[in-house]
Enzyme design. Structure first.
Site, short mmCIF file in Angstrom:
data_model
loop_
_atom_site.label_atom_id
_atom_site.label_comp_id
_atom_site.label_asym_id
_atom_site.label_seq_id
_atom_site.Cartn_x
_atom_site.Cartn_y
_atom_site.Cartn_z
N ASP A 29 -54.10 57.25 59.23
CA ASP A 29 -53.23 57.95 58.56
C ASP A 29 -52.02 57.87 59.36
OD1 ASP A 29 -55.20 58.66 56.54
OD2 ASP A 29 -55.65 60.86 57.74
N ARG A 39 -67.70 63.73 44.91
CA ARG A 39 -67.16 64.19 46.29
C ARG A 39 -65.78 65.05 45.73
NH1 ARG A 39 -67.01 63.94 52.02
NH2 ARG A 39 -64.87 63.64 52.65
N HIS A 91 -58.47 52.41 56.53
CA HIS A 91 -57.14 52.94 56.87
C HIS A 91 -57.18 53.98 58.09
CE1 HIS A 91 -58.19 56.51 54.29
NE2 HIS A 91 -57.09 56.85 55.03
N HIS A 135 -60.92 55.19 58.92
CA HIS A 135 -61.63 55.67 58.41
C HIS A 135 -61.82 55.32 56.92
CE1 HIS A 135 -57.99 58.21 58.05
NE2 HIS A 135 -58.32 58.55 57.16
C1 LIG Z 1 -51.68 51.71 50.33
C2 LIG Z 1 -50.93 52.90 50.74
C3 LIG Z 1 -51.26 54.30 50.26
C4 LIG Z 1 -50.62 55.19 51.33
C5 LIG Z 1 -49.09 54.27 51.47
C6 LIG Z 1 -49.68 52.89 51.83
O1 LIG Z 1 -48.77 51.86 51.32
C7 LIG Z 1 -50.26 52.99 53.11
C8 LIG Z 1 -50.56 54.27 53.94
C9 LIG Z 1 -51.32 54.86 52.64
C10 LIG Z 1 -51.64 56.66 53.04
C11 LIG Z 1 -52.97 56.63 53.97
C12 LIG Z 1 -52.98 58.14 54.43
C13 LIG Z 1 -52.52 59.27 53.17
O2 LIG Z 1 -53.64 59.20 52.17
C14 LIG Z 1 -51.22 58.82 52.47
C15 LIG Z 1 -50.94 59.82 51.53
C16 LIG Z 1 -50.37 58.24 53.61
O3 LIG Z 1 -49.43 58.90 53.87
O4 LIG Z 1 -50.55 57.18 53.96
C17 LIG Z 1 -51.62 57.29 51.78
C18 LIG Z 1 -50.47 56.59 51.14
C19 LIG Z 1 -50.54 56.81 49.73
O5 LIG Z 1 -51.50 57.20 49.20
O6 LIG Z 1 -49.38 57.00 48.98
O1 LIG Z 2 -61.25 62.16 50.80
C1 LIG Z 2 -61.54 61.88 52.03
O2 LIG Z 2 -62.54 62.46 52.43
C2 LIG Z 2 -60.53 61.28 52.87
C3 LIG Z 2 -59.39 60.69 52.12
C4 LIG Z 2 -58.34 60.12 53.16
O3 LIG Z 2 -58.79 59.31 54.19
C5 LIG Z 2 -57.07 59.99 52.59
O4 LIG Z 2 -56.91 60.58 51.71
O5 LIG Z 2 -56.26 59.56 53.53
FE LIG Z 3 -57.06 59.06 55.48
#
Ligand SMILES: C=C1C[C@]23C[C@@]1(O)CC[C@H]2[C@@]12CC[C@H](O)[C@@](C)(C(=O)O1)[C@H]2[C@@H]3C(=O)O
Ligand SMILES: O=C(O)CCC(=O)C(=O)O
Ligand SMILES: [Fe+2]
Length: 341
Positions: free
Chosen positions: A212, A277, A210, A267
Site C-alpha cells: 500500500d 469476504r 502489492h 500482501h
Molecule cells: C493498480 C493500481 C491500483 C492502485 C493504483 C495502482 O495503479 C497501484 C496502487 C494500487 C493501490 C493499492 C492499495 C489501495 O488499494 C489503493 C487504493 C492505493 O492507494 O494503491 C490501490 C489503487 C487503486 O485501486 O486505485
Molecule cells: O480486502 C482485503 O482484505 C485487503 C485488500 C487490500 O489489500 C487493498 O485493498 O489494498
Molecule cells: Fe492493500
C-alpha cells in the site's frame, strides 16, 4: 471427466491464479504479532512488528463494534444489489464502484469494491451515486472513518514514542490534517465454484500482491479468510480472519520515513471457494503537499546512509498510479549509491 462449458471457462480466464501453497505443508498462521493498545509495552511491540512483518493485529482498539457492524451491513446491502444498480456508483476512476478491474493499468481480481477519498480537495466523489438510503450510507462511512482514523493515529503516536521521535504527533498529524489524502475501500470477494479450484489445482486471486503506498492501512474483514502477507523470506502467511480486531499494514511512505527500518508489507487476497469476504480498509495518507523523506531526527543518532530521495506525496501518488499492482513503486525513489564512496 468433467468438461467445463466454454462460457464458464471464459468467465474466469482473465483472473490470475496462484499455486496452492499447502503442498509444502508449511502454512504458518500463529506468528502474527498481536498488539493490545492498552498494554504499556505496546510501543516497543509495535516497532518490533513493523520491523519484522510490517503488519500486526490490533486488539483493545476502542472502536465500538456497532459502528463496524452497521457499516458492514450497509456494504453487504450494496453488494447484494443488482449489477445495474451497483453500476450507478461506477465506474471507479479511481473512486466509485469497480468490479474485477483494479486501478487503470490492466490489473484484475475476483473482487468488486467501492473506493472513496477523504480528501476534501478532490471533488470526484460528490458524483458517486449510492442507491437506496445514501444519507445513512455516507453517515456510517464517515463515522467509521473517524473512529478508525483515531485508532490509526494512536498507533502512529506509539510508533513515534517507540522510535523516540518528537513531537509525538509527527506522524499522526498527517492523517489528522484536514487535507489528509487518505482513502477508504469496501471490498467484496464473492465465493467462487470449488469445482474450478479443484480442477485447476490453483487458487483464484481476489486482490493481487502489492504494497500500500500510504503511511498505514487499517483493515477489518468479516470472518472469511483470504488475506495473506509475504514474510521476509518470500513465503506467504495466511492471516486468520478476526472480525473483532483490526489488522494494520505499514505502507510505502512509512517505510521511507523510517529509512527502511519498517517493511511496507506485500500482501494479497485469495478468493474463498465457500464464503464471501467483505473487508473495509482505511488507507491513512498525508496531505498532497507533504514532503516524505527519511526522518532527520532518526538519522542524527547514527551514521546511517539515507536510502530514499525526498518526494511529495503528490509526486509519489502520481507515479504509483501509473504502475501495475505488483510493481515495486519505491524503487524509483531509492537513492543511488555513489560508487566513489
Ligand atoms: C493498480 C493500481 C491500483 C492502485 C493504483 C495502482 O495503479 C497501484 C496502487 C494500487 C493501490 C493499492 C492499495 C489501495 O488499494 C489503493 C487504493 C492505493 O492507494 O494503491 C490501490 C489503487 C487503486 O485501486 O486505485
Ligand atoms: O480486502 C482485503 O482484505 C485487503 C485488500 C487490500 O489489500 C487493498 O485493498 O489494498
Ligand atoms: Fe492493500
Amino acid at each position: 471427466m468433467v468438461v467445463l462449458s466454454q462460457p464458464l471457462v471464459e468467465k474466469f480466464s482473465h483472473i490470475r491464479t496462484c499455486k496452492h501453497n499447502t503442498s509444502s505443508g508449511h502454512v504458518y498462521t500463529g506468528i502474527i504479532p498481536v498488539i493490545d493498545l492498552l498494554d504499556p509495552e505496546a510501543n516497543t511491540l509495535i516497532i518490533k512488528a513493523c520491523q519484522e512483518f510490517g503488519f500486526f493485529k490490533v486488539v483493545n482498539h476502542g472502536v465500538p463494534i456497532e459502528i463496524i457492524t452497521k457499516l458492514e451491513s450497509e456494504a453487504v446491502k450494496f453488494f447484494n444489489l443488482s449489477q445495474i444498480e451497483k453500476d450507478k456508483a461506477g465506474p471507479a476512476n479511481p473512486f466509485g464502484y469497480g468490479s474485477k478491474r483494479i486501478g487503470s493499468n490492466g490489473d484484475v481480481g475476483w473482487v468488486e469494491y467501492l473506493l472513496f477519498t477523504t480528501n476534501p480537495e478532490l471533488a470526484h466523489q460528490k458524483s458517486i451515486t449510492i442507491p437506496g438510503n445514501s444519507l445513512l450510507f455516507w453517515a456510517l462511512v464517515n463515522e467509521y472513518i473517524n473512529a478508525v482514523r483515531n485508532m490509526g493515529c494512536m498507533v502512529l503516536e506509539k510508533i513515534a514514542e517507540g522510535l523516540r521521535v518528537e513531537p509525538k504527533n509527527l506522524l499522526s498529524r498527517m492523517l489528522r490534517d484536514e487535507k489528509s489524502d487518505s482513502c477508504f475501500r469496501l471490498n467484496h470477494y464473492p465465493p467462487y465454484p470449488e469445482l474450478l479450484q479443484a480442477l485447476s489445482g490453483r487458487n483464484l486471486i481476489g486482490f493481487g500482491e502489492h504494497t500500500d503506498p500510504q503511511v498505514i492501512s487499517v483493515v477489518r474483514s468479516n470472518n472469511t479468510s483470504g488475506l495473506q502477507i509475504s514474510l521476509k523470506d518470500g513465503t506467504w502467511l495466511s492471516v486468520p480472519p478476526d472480525p473483532f480486531s483490526f489488522f494494520t499494514n505499514v505502507g510505502d511512505s512509512l517505510q521511507v520515513m523510517s529509512n527502511g527500518r519498517f517493511r511496507s508489507v506485500r500482501h494479497r487476497v485469495l478468493a474463498n471457494s465457500l464464503k464471501s469476504r467483505v473487508s473495509m480498509i482505511y488507507f491513512g495518507g498525508p496531505p498532497l503537499s507533504e514532503k516524505i523523506a527519511p526522518l532527520s531526527c532518526l538519522m542524527e543518532e547514527q551514521d546511517e546512509r539515507i536510502l530514499y530521495n525526498e518526494f511529495t506525496w503528490s509526486e509519489y501518488k502520481k507515479s504509483a498510479y501509473k504502475t501495475r499492482l505488483g510493481d515495486n513503486r519505491l524503487s524509483l525513489f531509492e537513492k543511488k549509491t555513489n560508487p566513489a564512496q
